[in-house]
Structure formats: C-alpha cells, structure tokens
Design a protein around this motif. Structure first.
Motif, PDB file in Angstrom:
ATOM      1  N   ASN A  58       0.823  -1.215   0.000  1.00  8.66           N
ATOM      2  CA  ASN A  58       0.000   0.000   0.000  1.00  8.66           C
ATOM      3  C   ASN A  58       0.856   1.263   0.000  1.00  8.66           C
ATOM      4  O   ASN A  58       0.672   2.173   0.820  1.00  8.66           O
ATOM      5  CB  ASN A  58      -0.965   0.015   1.201  1.00  8.66           C
ATOM      6  CG  ASN A  58      -1.931  -1.143   1.158  1.00  8.66           C
ATOM      7  OD1 ASN A  58      -2.496  -1.455   0.110  1.00  8.66           O
ATOM      8  ND2 ASN A  58      -2.102  -1.806   2.285  1.00  8.66           N
ATOM      9  N   ALA A  59       1.780   1.339  -0.921  1.00  8.63           N
ATOM     10  CA  ALA A  59       2.674   2.484  -1.024  1.00  8.63           C
ATOM     11  C   ALA A  59       1.891   3.740  -1.381  1.00  8.63           C
ATOM     12  O   ALA A  59       0.968   3.701  -2.195  1.00  8.63           O
ATOM     13  CB  ALA A  59       3.748   2.219  -2.077  1.00  8.63           C
ATOM     14  N   THR A  60       2.273   4.826  -0.766  1.00  7.54           N
ATOM     15  CA  THR A  60       1.650   6.109  -1.079  1.00  7.54           C
ATOM     16  C   THR A  60       2.161   6.585  -2.437  1.00  7.54           C
ATOM     17  O   THR A  60       3.140   6.050  -2.975  1.00  7.54           O
ATOM     18  CB  THR A  60       2.014   7.174  -0.017  1.00  7.54           C
ATOM     19  OG1 THR A  60       3.426   7.431  -0.096  1.00  7.54           O
ATOM     20  CG2 THR A  60       1.617   6.715   1.384  1.00  7.54           C
ATOM     21  N   SER A  61       1.544   7.620  -2.958  1.00  9.01           N
ATOM     22  CA  SER A  61       1.987   8.126  -4.260  1.00  9.01           C
ATOM     23  C   SER A  61       3.413   8.671  -4.172  1.00  9.01           C
ATOM     24  O   SER A  61       4.203   8.504  -5.107  1.00  9.01           O
ATOM     25  CB  SER A  61       1.027   9.193  -4.785  1.00  9.01           C
ATOM     26  OG  SER A  61       0.941  10.263  -3.879  1.00  9.01           O
ATOM     27  N   THR A  62       3.769   9.288  -3.057  1.00 14.32           N
ATOM     28  CA  THR A  62       5.137   9.785  -2.881  1.00 14.32           C
ATOM     29  C   THR A  62       6.123   8.625  -2.823  1.00 14.32           C
ATOM     30  O   THR A  62       7.193   8.676  -3.442  1.00 14.32           O
ATOM     31  CB  THR A  62       5.241  10.632  -1.590  1.00 14.32           C
ATOM     32  OG1 THR A  62       4.316  11.710  -1.685  1.00 14.32           O
ATOM     33  CG2 THR A  62       6.640  11.165  -1.392  1.00 14.32           C
ATOM     34  N   GLN A  63       5.768   7.574  -2.082  1.00 17.59           N
ATOM     35  CA  GLN A  63       6.633   6.400  -2.008  1.00 17.59           C
ATOM     36  C   GLN A  63       6.785   5.756  -3.383  1.00 17.59           C
ATOM     37  O   GLN A  63       7.887   5.361  -3.770  1.00 17.59           O
ATOM     38  CB  GLN A  63       6.075   5.374  -1.024  1.00 17.59           C
ATOM     39  CG  GLN A  63       6.193   5.794   0.423  1.00 17.59           C
ATOM     40  CD  GLN A  63       5.475   4.830   1.342  1.00 17.59           C
ATOM     41  OE1 GLN A  63       4.372   4.353   1.042  1.00 17.59           O
ATOM     42  NE2 GLN A  63       6.108   4.529   2.472  1.00 17.59           N
ATOM     43  N   ARG A  64       5.697   5.637  -4.098  1.00 19.33           N
ATOM     44  CA  ARG A  64       5.743   5.036  -5.437  1.00 19.33           C
ATOM     45  C   ARG A  64       6.707   5.807  -6.335  1.00 19.33           C
ATOM     46  O   ARG A  64       7.508   5.211  -7.047  1.00 19.33           O
ATOM     47  CB  ARG A  64       4.350   5.005  -6.073  1.00 19.33           C
ATOM     48  CG  ARG A  64       3.433   3.971  -5.491  1.00 19.33           C
ATOM     49  CD  ARG A  64       2.024   4.057  -6.096  1.00 19.33           C
ATOM     50  NE  ARG A  64       1.161   3.090  -5.482  1.00 19.33           N
ATOM     51  CZ  ARG A  64       1.032   1.837  -5.887  1.00 19.33           C
ATOM     52  NH1 ARG A  64       1.684   1.405  -6.941  1.00 19.33           N
ATOM     53  NH2 ARG A  64       0.227   0.998  -5.255  1.00 19.33           N
ATOM     54  N   GLU A  65       6.606   7.112  -6.282  1.00 20.02           N
ATOM     55  CA  GLU A  65       7.477   7.946  -7.110  1.00 20.02           C
ATOM     56  C   GLU A  65       8.948   7.693  -6.767  1.00 20.02           C
ATOM     57  O   GLU A  65       9.776   7.527  -7.654  1.00 20.02           O
ATOM     58  CB  GLU A  65       7.113   9.419  -6.892  1.00 20.02           C
ATOM     59  CG  GLU A  65       7.862  10.378  -7.768  1.00 20.02           C
ATOM     60  CD  GLU A  65       7.393  11.808  -7.535  1.00 20.02           C
ATOM     61  OE1 GLU A  65       8.265  12.653  -7.259  1.00 20.02           O
ATOM     62  OE2 GLU A  65       6.183  12.059  -7.621  1.00 20.02           O
ATOM     63  N   ARG A  66       9.258   7.638  -5.488  1.00 20.69           N
ATOM     64  CA  ARG A  66      10.644   7.438  -5.063  1.00 20.69           C
ATOM     65  C   ARG A  66      11.136   6.024  -5.392  1.00 20.69           C
ATOM     66  O   ARG A  66      12.288   5.848  -5.786  1.00 20.69           O
ATOM     67  CB  ARG A  66      10.792   7.751  -3.578  1.00 20.69           C
ATOM     68  CG  ARG A  66      10.604   9.258  -3.320  1.00 20.69           C
ATOM     69  CD  ARG A  66      10.807   9.653  -1.904  1.00 20.69           C
ATOM     70  NE  ARG A  66      12.184   9.420  -1.475  1.00 20.69           N
ATOM     71  CZ  ARG A  66      12.546   9.388  -0.196  1.00 20.69           C
ATOM     72  NH1 ARG A  66      11.656   9.572   0.760  1.00 20.69           N
ATOM     73  NH2 ARG A  66      13.806   9.165   0.121  1.00 20.69           N
ATOM     74  N   ILE A  67      10.268   5.026  -5.228  1.00 20.67           N
ATOM     75  CA  ILE A  67      10.644   3.643  -5.546  1.00 20.67           C
ATOM     76  C   ILE A  67      10.892   3.499  -7.042  1.00 20.67           C
ATOM     77  O   ILE A  67      11.852   2.852  -7.466  1.00 20.67           O
ATOM     78  CB  ILE A  67       9.571   2.646  -5.044  1.00 20.67           C
ATOM     79  CG1 ILE A  67       9.571   2.620  -3.503  1.00 20.67           C
ATOM     80  CG2 ILE A  67       9.802   1.253  -5.618  1.00 20.67           C
ATOM     81  CD1 ILE A  67       8.378   1.910  -2.891  1.00 20.67           C
ATOM     82  N   LEU A  68      10.049   4.127  -7.850  1.00 23.77           N
ATOM     83  CA  LEU A  68      10.254   4.082  -9.299  1.00 23.77           C
ATOM     84  C   LEU A  68      11.547   4.799  -9.701  1.00 23.77           C
ATOM     85  O   LEU A  68      12.217   4.378 -10.640  1.00 23.77           O
ATOM     86  CB  LEU A  68       9.045   4.669 -10.029  1.00 23.77           C
ATOM     87  CG  LEU A  68       7.768   3.831  -9.927  1.00 23.77           C
ATOM     88  CD1 LEU A  68       6.589   4.567 -10.571  1.00 23.77           C
ATOM     89  CD2 LEU A  68       7.955   2.453 -10.548  1.00 23.77           C
ATOM     90  N   GLU A  69      11.899   5.846  -8.981  1.00 25.13           N
ATOM     91  CA  GLU A  69      13.181   6.518  -9.234  1.00 25.13           C
ATOM     92  C   GLU A  69      14.345   5.568  -8.959  1.00 25.13           C
ATOM     93  O   GLU A  69      15.317   5.536  -9.718  1.00 25.13           O
ATOM     94  CB  GLU A  69      13.310   7.777  -8.369  1.00 25.13           C
ATOM     95  CG  GLU A  69      12.434   8.926  -8.819  1.00 25.13           C
ATOM     96  CD  GLU A  69      12.428  10.089  -7.828  1.00 25.13           C
ATOM     97  OE1 GLU A  69      13.153  10.035  -6.810  1.00 25.13           O
ATOM     98  OE2 GLU A  69      11.683  11.056  -8.076  1.00 25.13           O
ATOM     99  N   ILE A  70      14.247   4.805  -7.869  1.00 18.12           N
ATOM    100  CA  ILE A  70      15.286   3.824  -7.548  1.00 18.12           C
ATOM    101  C   ILE A  70      15.371   2.784  -8.662  1.00 18.12           C
ATOM    102  O   ILE A  70      16.462   2.454  -9.132  1.00 18.12           O
ATOM    103  CB  ILE A  70      15.007   3.141  -6.193  1.00 18.12           C
ATOM    104  CG1 ILE A  70      15.157   4.140  -5.050  1.00 18.12           C
ATOM    105  CG2 ILE A  70      15.939   1.943  -5.990  1.00 18.12           C
ATOM    106  CD1 ILE A  70      14.685   3.613  -3.697  1.00 18.12           C
TER     107      ILE A  70
END
Length: 160
Positions: A58-70
């Motif tokens: 249940n990643a937040t939109s901010t977390q998703r953005e950062r994970i996709l950056e990684i």
C-alpha cells in the motif's frame, strides 16, 4: 557475516530490481530462440514486479514515485555497466583464439569487470538503505513476510 531477517528482506526489492536490470541488459534472445527474451519483455516483468510490491505494501503516491526513481536508476546504471563491459567478451574470445593468450590482458579484463560489478553492488546497497528510509516499519514487515514465505531458505540463514 550475519544479517537480521528484516535486513535480508529489504534486499528483496533492490534484488529484484538489480537482477531484472542485469537480465534486461544481458538477455537479448540468448538461448530461447530468436528474441524470446527481449529487453522489452524483461522491462514488463520488472515493472509488474515492482508495481505488485508497491500494491502489496500500500505504497503512497510519494513512495511510489521514489521507488520508481530507484528502479529507473538501477536499470540505467546496469545498462551502462553492461555496455561498458561489452567489449570484454570479444577481447577474451580473441585471447582464447590466440596462439599465446596474454595473461596480463585477461587479468586486466577480470579486474575491470570486478571493479565495475563492485561499484554497481554499492549502488544497490545505497538503494537498499534508501528504500529502507522510504518505507514504514509496517511496509517493511509485509516485504519481510513475503520474502520469508517465498524464500524460506533465506530466513534460515538469518539470525535474529
């Protein structure tokens, strides 16, 4: 060296990303007929796996953005490493075909490949720490549970 189960579990997403990145850069139809394993197909799998993990925790939109950056950073660096090392195969093969292979050349290639892979490994390690800071303890626990369920031997290796 012993790691806690949580630390090993955190290796999960970066490990998926790293493995996928290396597969993405190294599999251009090898071994499965012409074009069975393509970079596009591997990227679909990487995207699906990462999206699935983000949904599961249940990643937040901010977390998703950062994970996709990684993910993008790891894929990008893996492509660079693979491209930079592409000439090594040709050089090694030429040394093999030579009447008198040059040990200094061969050792130089091996040293270069080791250094590049070690540097990429450090990028993966940095990504593990970054991912750890992005996720909540509850999210890390979900990832830990998933990894222990799907990789039981990994849990046996870890000490609490």
């Amino acid at each position: 060296m012993h790691f806690s189960k949580k630390w090993l579990a955190l290796i999960g997403i970066p490990a998926i990303l790293c493995t996928s990145a290396m597969a993405f850069t190294g599999c251009k139809g090898h071994g499965h007929g012409k074009g069975f394993i393509t970079p596009e197909r591997i990227m679909k799998i990487v995207d699906w796996k990462v999206d699935d993990f983000m949904d599961e925790i249940n990643a937040t939109s901010t977390q998703r953005e950062r994970i996709l950056e990684i993910k993008d950073r790891l894929i990008s660096e893996a492509v660079v490493v693979h491209t930079e090392m592409a000439g090594n195969h040709v050089t090694l093969f030429n040394e093999w075909k030579s009447d008198s292979p040059n040990m200094d050349t061969i050792n130089g290639i091996i040293d270069d490949a080791s250094a590049r892979k070690a540097a990429f490994g450090k990028t993966v390690a940095d990504s593990i720490v970054e991912l750890h800071s992005i996720l909540t303890p509850e999210q890390r626990a979900k990832i830990t549970e998933h990894i222990e369920k799907n990789h039981p031997k990994l849990g046996d290796l870890a000490l609490n």
